[in-house]
Design a protein around this motif. Structure first.
Motif, PDB file in Angstrom:
ATOM      1  N   ILE A   5       1.810   1.947  -3.425  1.00 37.22           N
ATOM      2  CA  ILE A   5       0.679   2.467  -4.198  1.00 37.22           C
ATOM      3  C   ILE A   5       0.532   3.966  -3.972  1.00 37.22           C
ATOM      4  N   VAL A   6       0.690   4.375  -2.712  1.00 33.10           N
ATOM      5  CA  VAL A   6       0.614   5.812  -2.416  1.00 33.10           C
ATOM      6  C   VAL A   6       1.722   6.540  -3.171  1.00 33.10           C
TER       7      VAL A   6
ATOM      8  N   PRO B 175     -11.792  10.557  -8.325  1.00 29.82           N
ATOM      9  CA  PRO B 175     -12.014   9.109  -8.370  1.00 29.82           C
ATOM     10  C   PRO B 175     -11.451   8.384  -7.150  1.00 29.82           C
TER      11      PRO B 175
ATOM     12  N   THR C  15     -12.849   1.442  -2.004  1.00 30.09           N
ATOM     13  CA  THR C  15     -11.938   2.570  -1.853  1.00 30.09           C
ATOM     14  C   THR C  15     -10.561   2.044  -1.495  1.00 30.09           C
ATOM     15  N   PHE C  16      -9.570   2.913  -1.529  1.00 27.85           N
ATOM     16  CA  PHE C  16      -8.246   2.532  -1.044  1.00 27.85           C
ATOM     17  C   PHE C  16      -8.295   2.543   0.478  1.00 27.85           C
TER      18      PHE C  16
ATOM     19  N   LYS D  49      -4.588   0.941  -7.332  1.00 24.82           N
ATOM     20  CA  LYS D  49      -4.996  -0.343  -6.759  1.00 24.82           C
ATOM     21  C   LYS D  49      -5.863  -1.117  -7.746  1.00 24.82           C
ATOM     22  N   SER D  50      -6.712  -0.391  -8.464  1.00 24.72           N
ATOM     23  CA  SER D  50      -7.595  -1.023  -9.431  1.00 24.72           C
ATOM     24  C   SER D  50      -6.799  -1.772 -10.489  1.00 24.72           C
TER      25      SER D  50
ATOM     26  N   ASP E  80       0.830  -1.207   0.000  1.00 29.71           N
ATOM     27  CA  ASP E  80       0.000   0.000   0.000  1.00 29.71           C
ATOM     28  C   ASP E  80       0.867   1.262   0.000  1.00 29.71           C
TER      29      ASP E  80
ATOM     30  N   SER F  52      -4.602  -4.729  -8.800  1.00 30.73           N
ATOM     31  CA  SER F  52      -5.352  -5.904  -8.372  1.00 30.73           C
ATOM     32  C   SER F  52      -5.975  -6.638  -9.554  1.00 30.73           C
ATOM     33  N   PHE F  53      -6.013  -5.983 -10.719  1.00 34.55           N
ATOM     34  CA  PHE F  53      -6.605  -6.618 -11.897  1.00 34.55           C
ATOM     35  C   PHE F  53      -5.669  -7.673 -12.474  1.00 34.55           C
TER      36      PHE F  53
ATOM     37  N   GLU G 234      -0.394  -9.312  -4.760  1.00 36.41           N
ATOM     38  CA  GLU G 234      -0.960  -8.556  -3.644  1.00 36.41           C
ATOM     39  C   GLU G 234      -0.397  -9.016  -2.308  1.00 36.41           C
TER      40      GLU G 234
ATOM     41  N   THR H 102      -5.325   8.755  -8.443  1.00 38.97           N
ATOM     42  CA  THR H 102      -5.612   8.462  -7.040  1.00 38.97           C
ATOM     43  C   THR H 102      -5.117   7.056  -6.674  1.00 38.97           C
ATOM     44  N   GLU H 103      -4.953   6.842  -5.386  1.00 42.40           N
ATOM     45  CA  GLU H 103      -4.458   5.555  -4.896  1.00 42.40           C
ATOM     46  C   GLU H 103      -5.320   4.397  -5.381  1.00 42.40           C
ATOM     47  N   VAL H 104      -6.643   4.626  -5.318  1.00 41.39           N
ATOM     48  CA  VAL H 104      -7.531   3.509  -5.643  1.00 41.39           C
ATOM     49  C   VAL H 104      -7.475   3.181  -7.139  1.00 41.39           C
ATOM     50  N   GLN H 105      -7.131   4.169  -7.956  1.00 41.82           N
ATOM     51  CA  GLN H 105      -6.962   3.866  -9.380  1.00 41.82           C
ATOM     52  C   GLN H 105      -5.734   2.988  -9.607  1.00 41.82           C
TER      53      GLN H 105
ATOM     54  N   GLU I   8     -13.211   2.744  -7.099  1.00 43.64           N
ATOM     55  CA  GLU I   8     -12.853   2.098  -8.366  1.00 43.64           C
ATOM     56  C   GLU I   8     -13.169   0.616  -8.248  1.00 43.64           C
ATOM     57  N   PHE I   9     -13.147  -0.037  -9.397  1.00 47.32           N
ATOM     58  CA  PHE I   9     -13.216  -1.492  -9.384  1.00 47.32           C
ATOM     59  C   PHE I   9     -11.899  -2.051  -8.891  1.00 47.32           C
ATOM     60  N   ILE I  10     -11.986  -2.983  -7.969  1.00 48.16           N
ATOM     61  CA  ILE I  10     -10.816  -3.684  -7.476  1.00 48.16           C
ATOM     62  C   ILE I  10     -10.962  -5.145  -7.900  1.00 48.16           C
ATOM     63  N   GLN I  11      -9.861  -5.819  -8.124  1.00 49.18           N
ATOM     64  CA  GLN I  11      -9.873  -7.231  -8.503  1.00 49.18           C
ATOM     65  C   GLN I  11     -10.439  -7.455  -9.901  1.00 49.18           C
ATOM     66  N   ARG I  12     -10.731  -8.702 -10.203  1.00 46.54           N
ATOM     67  CA  ARG I  12     -11.092  -9.047 -11.576  1.00 46.54           C
ATOM     68  C   ARG I  12     -12.058 -10.222 -11.572  1.00 46.54           C
TER      69      ARG I  12
END
Lengths: 205, 774
Positions: A44-45, B169, B184-185, A59-60, A41, A63-64, A70, A54-57, B172-176
Motif C-alpha cells: 500500500i505504501v 487526506p 487512518t493508515f 487502503k480505503s 501494508d 478494503s472496500f 486483506e 495517501t496510504e489511507v486512500q 478515510e473510510f475503511i471497509q464497506r
C-alpha cells in the motif's frame, strides 16, 4: 522498497495507460495481491507513492472491494457461488462438500496455505449453475462429487496455472454457453488473469 | 451574480439565487432543514439523508436530499409534510441503530446535532433490538485527536475536510457496509496542521481532542468571540471558558478571513494561560523568592529611567500585544522624549532583519478576499502553510476555483502541487535572487500581463536581500493590475507597525547598542535571546545593559537576564484590537480574570509615566482605543470598540494608517542554510501547553536527494556541525529544493546557534550510544 524492479516496471506501464495516475489504483492492487497473495501494508505504501495519493486512500479502496484480500490467501482460492441460481441448483451441497474436504469455514485458509474457501455472490455463470471459481477461473455445472475430485486434483497435482477450459473439461458439467475459442491462458495467482496487466499466464500443453 | 428566481417553500414564496441548493436557499430564508453531512464550506455529498424534502416533479411528489438538489424556477418544496417527517424519523432511527447511547459520558452531549435533531425530528422509539456494532473505544489517531468509531454516523465531514479543504487526506473510510469506519493508515497518524477542525465539524462525539476531553459540559461554558493572534491572518474564534479556565477555542466563520477554519496551533495553543509556570508577581533579579510589589517595581524602574539624562532606552516588543498596548508604548516613548530630549529611545520589533514591506501606496494594498476574484496569485514569501495556515487554506480554495498560482523561491515547496508555475532553482538562486531577467521567465508574462494579480509578498527568510522582491513588485506593477498582500506572518505585527511611529528590527538593536552609555532595555512579550538568529549577540548586549526590564508571561531565556520581570496579561485576559495582514482591524475580547497581580502592558506604561511625574491622558483600553482611532485615514469607519461591536462589523473593519519603516537592506550573502519558521516550535506559550508541547520537538533539516547523495550520507540521522556547535538532526528529503540548499527550522531548539551563511558539515551518527542521546 518492497517491490522489485520488474514489478515496478509493470506498474509504470499500467500507470501510463491512464490520464491520471490514481486511475491505475485497481490494477496495481492486483499486482500487490499477485506478489503476496494479499494486499500488504508495504505494498500500500508502495502504491501510494506510485500514484501520488495517501496510504489511507489506497487502503480505503483495497478494503472496500472483497476481491482485494486483506489476509494471506492459500495457493488456490475456492470461490463457491451462493447466489440464487446456484442455490436453486443445489450449490449448498457443493459448498458443503468443499467445506468437508478442506475443513474450512467461510473466508478461512488452511494451515498449509493451500486452500482458501469463500462463499461468494453471483459470479455470472447462472446458466451453468452451480458454479465455482478457482483463482477466479470459472467451472460450471459441478456436482458435490466432481467438486471433491477437483479439490483432490488441486491438492495432489498442484497445477501452477489454473485454466478455466481445462477445469471445465475435467470436472465441469452443463455450460451456460460455449465459451468461444479454446483458451489456454489462466491465472497463476489468487488474482484474476488479465492479459493487459500481466496477471494472465499461458499454460503449455 | 447569478439570476434570481422564485421558489415556493412550505407555501411561501422565496427569492433565491438560481445556482443555490435547496438547503442553502431555505437556510437563507430562515427555514431550517435538519442535516448532518452538509456543511456550507464543503461540497455536498448526500451521505446522511437527513435533509430529505418533498418536491413537486412532473411525475408527482418526490423525496429528494435538499443538499444535492439545486433550486429551479417555481420549484415547490415541502420541508414539513407528513412524508418528510416520516422520512426524517426513519433516517434517525436508522442512524441510531449503531450509535451508542453514551451521551452521559460524551463530550458532545449538549451541543450534539445528533442529540438535538433526534429530540426535534426523531421517532422517539427504536425497533432495533439486536446487538450494536462494536469498535475499540477511542483510539488516538494523532497526538491531539481521538476517534470513537462507535459514535460515528459516517457523514464524511472529516474525511471530506481533510481531502477538499486541508489537502492532506490522512483519514478515510475503511471497509464497506456494516463494517465501514473512519480510520487512518496504521503507521500514518492524522498529523495535519488542521486536524482540530474535524473535531469541531463532527456532528457527533466521534472525534474529540485531548485538550477538551471530559473537561466541561457545553451548557457550563461561557463564550465570547475574539480574534486569534496565532498568525497575522487574525482568525475569528470563539473562546470557551468554564470556571475561569479557558477550555477550548473554536473557529468562527468570518467570510473575509478564516471562513470557520483554524490551524491546530491557533486552536490548541491556550493551555499555557493556566500553566503553573506563569509569573504572577513582579520578580527581582530573576530570583523567584524575590517577589516585589508592583509599586516597588515601578519605583525601581522610574528611578532607573530618571537617574541618567543621557541614557539609551530600547524597547524590544513582541507580536502578541494589542493595538492599544502598542499605542500606549508609543505614547510612553513620546512622552519620555518630550521631557528629556537627550535620552535616546528606540523601539525594535522582535524580528530579524525586518523589512519595509510595500505600504507606500494604499491603493495597491490587497485583501484576502481578492484571492477569489483575481486571475493570478503570485506567492513569494515564507512558508505559508506553516506561518499563515488559514491563508494557505484560502489559497488552496482559490486554486480549486480556477485561479492561477505562481510560486517563487524555495520556501513554499508544500504548495508546489497546487501551482501552475513553480519557479525553483532555474529561476531563483540559493540566495533568493533572480537568475534571469524577470521579463524572460518562461511562461510568466502570459499569466500576469494585463491580468488582475494578487501578490502575496514577504521575505522567504530573514537574511534575504529584498532587492529581488522589489524588482518583482515593480515589474508586476508595470505589467499587471496589481494588488499586494504584505506577508508579515507573526501575530499582531501590523498593529505594531500601525501604532508605533518608528519600528526597527533586532539587527538594528544590535548595531545601535552603544555599550559606553547607560543602557536600559525593555523586552515586551518577546524572547529575542531564543527567537533570533543573532541570539548570542543579543544575549551579550542584554548582559552588558545596565538595566533590563522584561514584561512577559513566563520565565524564559530573556527574562533570565532581566533585573525586573513584570507579569503581563495574555490573550483572553485583555480587551483590545488586532490588525491583520490586510489591515482589517478586529476585536479581541476579555473573558478570563487576570491571574495574580498581573497587569496589562498599558497599565505599566501608565504607572511608570505617573512615577516620573508625566501626566498621561488615558485610563482604560477604551480611551486608548479612542485615541488611536484618530489617526486612521478613513475617519468615517474607524475600528473603535463601539464600532467593532456593531453587528455589521463583527467581521472587522478595513482601515489603514500610514506605515513608515526605514530599515537598511540586508547585504546579500551566500546562504548555505535557509532558516524558516515551522508552525510548531519552542515558544514559551507552546511548551507550556501540554497537549501540543511535544509537537515542536523534532529537529530536522530538509534537502533534496542529490544533495543527500553529494554529502555521502547513508543514514537519515546526522550531526550538523559548524565550528564548535553540533546538533543532531533528522534529514527529510524534499526534492523541490535546489541543490546544495538546506532548510532548517529556526523555531526549534538548538538551531539558533547555527550561522546560516557559514559552511557546515554533516557527519553521520554511527555510534549507537550517540543515537540514544537526544
Amino acid at each position: 522498497m518492497s517491490w522489485d524492479n520488474e514489478l515496478l516496471e509493470r506498474a509504470h506501464k499500467i500507470i501510463e495507460l491512464y490520464p491520471q495516475k490514481r486511475s491505475a489504483l485497481g490494477p496495481l492492487l492486483y499486482l500487490a495481491q499477485e506478489k503476496d497473495g494479499f494486499i500488504s501494508d508495504d505494498s500500500i505504501v508502495e502504491i501510494s507513492n506510485l500514484v501520488d495519493i495517501t496510504e489511507v486512500q489506497v487502503k480505503s479502496v483495497s478494503s472496500f472491494y472483497s476481491m482485494y484480500k486483506e489476509e494471506q490467501t492459500g495457493t488456490y482460492l475456492l470461490s463457491v457461488c451462493k447466489s440464487i441460481s446456484c442455490e436453486i441448483n443445489d450449490s449448498r451441497s457443493v459448498i458443503n462438500s468443499v467445506k468437508e474436504f478442506t475443513g474450512l469455514e467461510n473466508y478461512e485458509t488452511d494451515q498449509d496455505k493451500l486452500f482458501t474457501f469463500e462463499e461468494v455472490e453471483c459470479i455470472g455463470a447462472c446458466g451453468g449453475a452451480p458454479a465455482v471459481q478457482v483463482n477466479y477461473e470459472t467451472v460450471e455445472g459441478l456436482t458435490p462429487e466432481k467438486t471433491i475430485e477437483m479439490c483432490e486434483w488441486l491438492k495432489n497435482d498442484k497445477p501452477e496455472i489454473i485454466v478455466a477450459d481445462q477445469l471445465q473439461n475435467k470436472f465441469g458439467g452443463t455450460k451456460s454457453f460455449d465459451w468461444a475459442i479454446e483458451d489456454n491462458t489462466g491465472s497463476a495467482y489468487t488474482v484474476p488473469g488479465f492479459q493487459n496487466i500481466g496477471t494472465a499466464k499461458e499454460k503449455d500443453n | 451574480m447569478s439570476d434570481q428566481i422564485n421558489i415556493n417553500v412550505n407555501g411561501s414564496e422565496i427569492r433565491t439565487d438560481s445556482d443555490q441548493l435547496i438547503i442553502e436557499a431555505c437556510e437563507d430564508s430562515g427555514i431550517h432543514i435538519p442535516r448532518f453531512c452538509w456543511h456550507k464550506r464543503m461540497d455536498p455529498v448526500g451521505m446522511c439523508r437527513m435533509c430529505l424534502v418533498e418536491i413537486e416533479t412532473p411525475r408527482g411528489k418526490a423525496l429528494v436530499p435538499s443538499c444535492t438538489t439545486k433550486v429551479s424556477e417555481d420549484l415547490i418544496v415541502d420541508t414539513e409534510s407528513e412524508v418528510v417527517k416520516k422520512a426524517q424519523e426513519g433516517v434517525l432511527e436508522f442512524l441510531l441503530i449503531n450509535h451508542p447511547l453514551d451521551c452521559p459520558v460524551c463530550d458532545k452531549a449538549g451541543e450534539c446535532p445528533l442529540q438535538d435533531q433526534t429530540m426535534a425530528y426523531g421517532p422517539g422509539e427504536s425497533r432495533f433490538v439486536e446487538d450494536k456494532r462494536h469498535f475499540e473505544k477511542p483510539i488516538p489517531i494523532s497526538e491531539i485527536i481521538l476517534l470513537d468509531r462507535e459514535r460515528c454516523i459516517l457523514c464524511a465531514r472529516c474525511t471530506r475536510f481533510s481531502d477538499e479543504i486541508s489537502g492532506d487526506p490522512l483519514i478515510e473510510f475503511i471497509q464497506r457496509g456494516n463494517k465501514t469506519q473512519v480510520n487512518t493508515f496504521p503507521d500514518e497518524p492524522f498529523r495535519s496542521y488542521f486536524s482540530g477542525n474535524t473535531v469541531q465539524i463532527c456532528p457527533v462525539g466521534a472525534l474529540t481532542s485531548t485538550s477538551y476531553r471530559f473537561k466541561a459540559r457545553p451548557w457550563d461554558l461561557k463564550k465570547v468571540s475574539s480574534t486569534s493572534n496565532c498568525s497575522s491572518m487574525g482568525c475569528s474564534v470563539e473562546l470557551n471558558v468554564s470556571q475561569n479556565k479557558m477550555l477550548r477555542i473554536l473557529g468562527e466563520d468570518n467570510e473575509f478571513t478564516n471562513q470557520g477554519w483554524l490551524s491546530d496551533k491557533g486552536r490548541y495553543n491556550f493551555e499555557y494561560l493556566h500553566s503553573e509556570n506563569r509569573i504572577l508577581k513582579p520578580v527581582l533579579n530573576n530570583d523567584s523568592t524575590n517577589e516585589i510589589s508592583i509599586n516597588e517595581s515601578m519605583e525601581l524602574i522610574s528611578n532607573e529611567i530618571s537617574a541618567d539624562d543621557n541614557s539609551n532606552i530600547s524597547f524590544i516588543v513582541g507580536h502578541n500585544s494589542t493595538n492599544e498596548e502598542y499605542y500606549a508604548l508609543n505614547n510612553f516613548v513620546e512622552n519620555l522624549n518630550k521631557v528629556n530630549k537627550d535620552q535616546n529611545m528606540n523601539v525594535y520589533l522582535s524580528d530579524d532583519y525586518l523589512y519595509e514591506g510595500f505600504f507606500q501606496n494604499n491603493d495597491l494594498l490587497g485583501k484576502v478576499q481578492d484571492l477569489d476574484s483575481v486571475d493570478t496569485i503570485i506567492l513569494w514569501a515564507q512558508d505559508i502553510k506553516d506561518n499563515l495556515p488559514t491563508l494557505y487554506l484560502r489559497i488552496r480554495q482559490a486554486v480549486k476555483n480556477g485561479k492561477k498560482l505562481v510560486i517563487f523561491g524555495h520556501t513554499n515547496t508544500a504548495m508546489k502541487e497546487l501551482a501552475d508555475s513553480y519557479f525553483g532553482q532555474e529561476i531563483i538562486s540559493k540566495n533568493l535572487e533572480f537568475n534571469v531577467e524577470i521579463s524572460e521567465i518562461p511562461n510568466f508574462n502570459e499569466l500576469i500581463n494585463d491580468k488582475n494579480v494578487l501578490a502575496i509578498i514577504g521575505k522567504s527568510s530573514p537574511i534575504q536581500n529584498t532587492n529581488s522582491i522589489s524588482n518583482l513588485i515593480n515589474y508586476l506593477d508595470k505589467n499587471s493590475n496589481l494588488k499586494i498582500l504584505n506577508c508579515f506572518s507573526k501575530g499582531n505585527t501590523f498593529g505594531a507597525l500601525q501604532n508605533i511611529d518608528l519600528v526597527k528590527g533586532l539587527n538594528e538593536f544590535i548595531n545601535e547598542f552603544d555599550g559606553s552609555k547607560n543602557n536600559i532595555v525593555f523586552t515586551i512579550g518577546s524572547n529575542p535571546v531564543n527567537s533570533s538568529i543573532h541570539s548570542n549577540q543579543i544575549k551579550d548586549k542584554l548582559i552588558n545593559a545596565n538595566f533590563v526590564i522584561s514584561l512577559d508571561l513566563f520565565k524564559n531565556e530573556t527574562t533570565e537576564l532581566a533585573n525586573i520581570i513584570l507579569p503581563t496579561t495574555s490573550f483572553g485576559e485583555k480587551e483590545g484590537t488586532f490588525t491583520n495582514l490586510e489591515m482589517r482591524t478586529l476585536k479581541q475580547n476579555k473573558i478570563l480574570p487576570t491571574p495574580g497581580s498581573v497587569l496589562n502592558e498599558w497599565e505599566y506604561w501608565s504607572m511608570m509615566l505617573n512615577k516620573i511625574d508625566i501626566e498621561n491622558n488615558y485610563e482604560s483600553e477604551f480611551e486608548l482605543n479612542l485615541q488611536l482611532c484618530e489617526e486612521y485615514l478613513d475617519k468615517d469607519n474607524v475600528p473603535s470598540f463601539d464600532n467593532l461591536n456593531k453587528p455589521s462589523n463583527l467581521d472587522g473593519v478595513l482601515n489603514s494608517k500610514s506605515i513608515n519603516i526605514e530599515i537598511q537592506n540586508v547585504e546579500p550573502e551566500k546562504i548555505e542554510i535557509l532558516f524558516v519558521n515551522r508552525l510548531y516550535g519552542d515558544s514559551s506559550t507552546q511548551i507550556n501547553s501540554p497537549s501540543i508541547s511535544m509537537l515542536g520537538a523534532e529537529r530536522f533539516i530538509e534537502m533534496n536527494n542529490d544533495t543527500f547523495i553529494k554529502h555521502n550520507l547513508s543514514s537519515y540521522t546526522v550531526n550538523l556541525v559548524q565550528g564548535v556547535s553540533t546538533l543532531q538532526v533528522k534529514i527529510k528529503i524534499n526534492n523541490h529544493l535546489p541543490n546544495e540548499l538546506i532548510i532548517a527550522p529556526l523555531n526549534r531548539r538548538g538551531f539558533r546557534d547555527i550561522d546560516t551563511t557559514k559552511p557546515y558539515e554533516l557527519i553521520e551518527v554511527k555510534n549507537l550510544e550517540e543515537l540514544s542521546v537526544n
